[in-house]
Motif scaffolding. Structure first.
Motif, mmCIF file in Angstrom:
data_model
loop_
_atom_site.group_PDB
_atom_site.id
_atom_site.type_symbol
_atom_site.label_atom_id
_atom_site.label_comp_id
_atom_site.label_asym_id
_atom_site.label_seq_id
_atom_site.Cartn_x
_atom_site.Cartn_y
_atom_site.Cartn_z
ATOM 1 N N ASN A 167 0.811 -1.215 0.000
ATOM 2 C CA ASN A 167 0.000 0.000 0.000
ATOM 3 C C ASN A 167 0.847 1.267 0.000
ATOM 4 N N ALA A 168 2.178 1.095 -0.045
ATOM 5 C CA ALA A 168 3.064 2.246 0.024
ATOM 6 C C ALA A 168 3.985 2.325 -1.191
ATOM 7 N N ASP A 169 3.588 1.761 -2.298
ATOM 8 C CA ASP A 169 4.390 1.884 -3.514
ATOM 9 C C ASP A 169 4.523 3.357 -3.885
ATOM 10 N N TYR A 170 5.643 3.742 -4.480
ATOM 11 C CA TYR A 170 5.888 5.158 -4.765
ATOM 12 C C TYR A 170 6.529 5.344 -6.141
ATOM 13 N N ASP A 171 6.381 6.552 -6.648
ATOM 14 C CA ASP A 171 7.015 6.982 -7.900
ATOM 15 C C ASP A 171 7.801 8.257 -7.621
ATOM 16 N N LEU A 172 9.005 8.327 -8.186
ATOM 17 C CA LEU A 172 9.848 9.515 -8.045
ATOM 18 C C LEU A 172 10.134 10.076 -9.435
ATOM 19 N N SER A 173 9.755 11.332 -9.640
ATOM 20 C CA SER A 173 9.992 12.007 -10.918
ATOM 21 C C SER A 173 10.824 13.261 -10.673
ATOM 22 N N VAL A 174 11.830 13.474 -11.516
ATOM 23 C CA VAL A 174 12.713 14.634 -11.391
ATOM 24 C C VAL A 174 12.900 15.244 -12.782
ATOM 25 N N ILE A 175 12.672 16.558 -12.886
ATOM 26 C CA ILE A 175 12.849 17.293 -14.141
ATOM 27 C C ILE A 175 13.841 18.426 -13.908
ATOM 28 N N THR A 176 14.787 18.566 -14.808
ATOM 29 C CA THR A 176 15.721 19.700 -14.764
ATOM 30 C C THR A 176 15.728 20.394 -16.123
ATOM 31 N N ILE A 177 15.779 21.702 -16.103
ATOM 32 C CA ILE A 177 15.883 22.524 -17.311
ATOM 33 C C ILE A 177 16.934 23.600 -17.045
ATOM 34 N N GLY A 178 17.943 23.658 -17.891
ATOM 35 C CA GLY A 178 19.002 24.637 -17.666
ATOM 36 C C GLY A 178 19.873 24.814 -18.884
ATOM 37 N N GLY A 179 21.011 25.373 -18.661
ATOM 38 C CA GLY A 179 21.979 25.625 -19.719
ATOM 39 C C GLY A 179 23.298 26.019 -19.104
ATOM 40 N N GLY A 180 24.271 26.230 -19.949
ATOM 41 C CA GLY A 180 25.581 26.578 -19.429
ATOM 42 C C GLY A 180 26.569 26.880 -20.518
ATOM 43 N N ALA A 181 27.832 26.821 -20.151
ATOM 44 C CA ALA A 181 28.929 27.106 -21.069
ATOM 45 C C ALA A 181 30.107 26.230 -20.674
ATOM 46 N N TYR A 182 31.015 26.051 -21.624
ATOM 47 C CA TYR A 182 32.199 25.251 -21.351
ATOM 48 C C TYR A 182 33.452 26.031 -21.725
ATOM 49 N N MET A 183 34.543 25.696 -21.068
ATOM 50 C CA MET A 183 35.845 26.270 -21.378
ATOM 51 C C MET A 183 36.790 25.125 -21.695
ATOM 52 N N ALA A 184 37.372 25.166 -22.885
ATOM 53 C CA ALA A 184 38.312 24.126 -23.296
ATOM 54 C C ALA A 184 39.683 24.450 -22.712
ATOM 55 N N ILE A 185 40.022 23.817 -21.591
ATOM 56 C CA ILE A 185 41.347 23.998 -20.998
ATOM 57 C C ILE A 185 42.411 23.449 -21.947
ATOM 58 N N THR A 186 42.165 22.285 -22.489
ATOM 59 C CA THR A 186 42.935 21.699 -23.587
ATOM 60 C C THR A 186 41.912 21.116 -24.551
ATOM 61 N N PRO A 187 42.321 20.709 -25.763
ATOM 62 C CA PRO A 187 41.338 20.108 -26.672
ATOM 63 C C PRO A 187 40.633 18.887 -26.103
ATOM 64 N N LYS A 188 41.202 18.227 -25.089
ATOM 65 C CA LYS A 188 40.600 17.022 -24.532
ATOM 66 C C LYS A 188 40.166 17.183 -23.076
ATOM 67 N N LEU A 189 40.191 18.399 -22.550
ATOM 68 C CA LEU A 189 39.754 18.637 -21.171
ATOM 69 C C LEU A 189 38.909 19.894 -21.139
#
Length: 284
Positions: A167-189
């Motif tokens: 009688n205690a079954d549950y559902d967990l829902s999580v939504i995220t909406i966002g954005g950002g930016a990246y900085m290439a320290i090296t071409p592979k990092l």
């Protein structure tokens, strides 16, 4: 009469010789020394000798093919550019890093769709672990920016220590909406900064374990392409949520299996939930 005849004959022969020197022989050169009938000027002095006019001279050297402004040709595939110190610029973003590749050769891509299986184990309560799915979509924007959204859902079978767990079954829902930016320290990092909104809902037959929570989150992270087929990720997500995770430390590894597809495994360690995940990522 004989001397006069001889003089006339001599004059006639002189005129004939002069005419044969002019016609139909070589053309005359008005600028050459010696008048008409003189030898042509030496090579390199122009068509009109010492007159200073050399635009029509046949002795001008032909243009060379190795012009620094010429493009590649069949005879010279790579035109030299070292004479003027010119070098073709490398595509780069405003942070100085090499731009991400869209042909699948670079795993550090910000245009992808990811789907995964998730096992969520709530901590500090009576809830059992739950099984579910997660989907993440990231779209790159001009220069170094991107937008990102995710939806995670899981369903549990009951509680650990409460009678009548069905009688205690549950559902967990999580939504995220966002954005950002990246900085290439090296071409592979890459260093990545992300900010957005988070919404979490836990619904259960037991009212005492249900909640709806929302807030703002920030997530700094690192992405490192160790070798051509392996990418490692690590990040920390901090949010203003009260009932849901307010801090999550995450780790992940992606393995290239096709030019634009990777398999991945990972772990999220939050103050309210522990999550194990495995799935696939499609880049384009």
């Amino acid at each position: 009469m004989k001397p006069a005849f001889a003089l006339s004959l001599l004059a006639t022969f002189s005129l004939i010789s002069l005419a044969s020197a002019q016609y139909p022989g070589a053309p005359s050169y008005p600028g050459a020394t010696g008048g008409y009938g003189a030898m042509p000027p030496p090579a390199g002095s122009g068509l009109y000798g010492g007159t200073g006019y050399t635009a029509m001279s046949p002795t001008l050297p032909p243009p060379t093919m190795s012009s620094p402004y010429a493009g590649p040709t069949m005879m010279e595939p790579a035109a030299p550019a070292a004479n003027y110190g010119f070098q073709q610029p490398v595509a780069s973003n405003s942070w100085g890093g090499v731009q991400q590749s869209m042909n699948g050769s670079n795993m550090l891509n910000y245009r992808y769709l990811e789907a995964s299986y998730r096992y969520v184990d709530p901590q500090g309560g009576d809830l059992d672990g739950s099984h579910g799915l997660g989907v993440t979509l990231s779209i790159d924007l001009p220069t170094i920016f991107f937008v990102k959204g995710s939806f995670n859902w899981s369903s549990g079978s009951g509680t650990k220590n409460v009678k009548g767990a069905t009688n205690a079954d549950y559902d967990l829902s999580v939504i995220t909406i966002g954005g950002g930016a990246y900085m290439a320290i090296t071409p592979k990092l890459h260093f990545v900064g992300e900010v957005g909104l988070v919404y979490a809902n836990l619904s259960s037959a037991g009212n005492n374990i249900s909640y709806t929570d929302g807030g703002i989150y920030i997530r700094p992270s690192l992405r490192y392409q160790m070798v051509d087929w392996l990418e490692l990720q690590a990040g920390v997500t901090v949010s203003s949520a009260n009932d849901y995770d307010s801090k999550v430390v995450d780790f992940g590894a992606y393995f290239r299996v096709f030019p634009q597809m990777d398999m991945n495994i990972g772990m999220d360690l939050g103050d309210e939930n522990r999550t194990l995940r495995a799935g696939a990522r499609l880049r384009w």
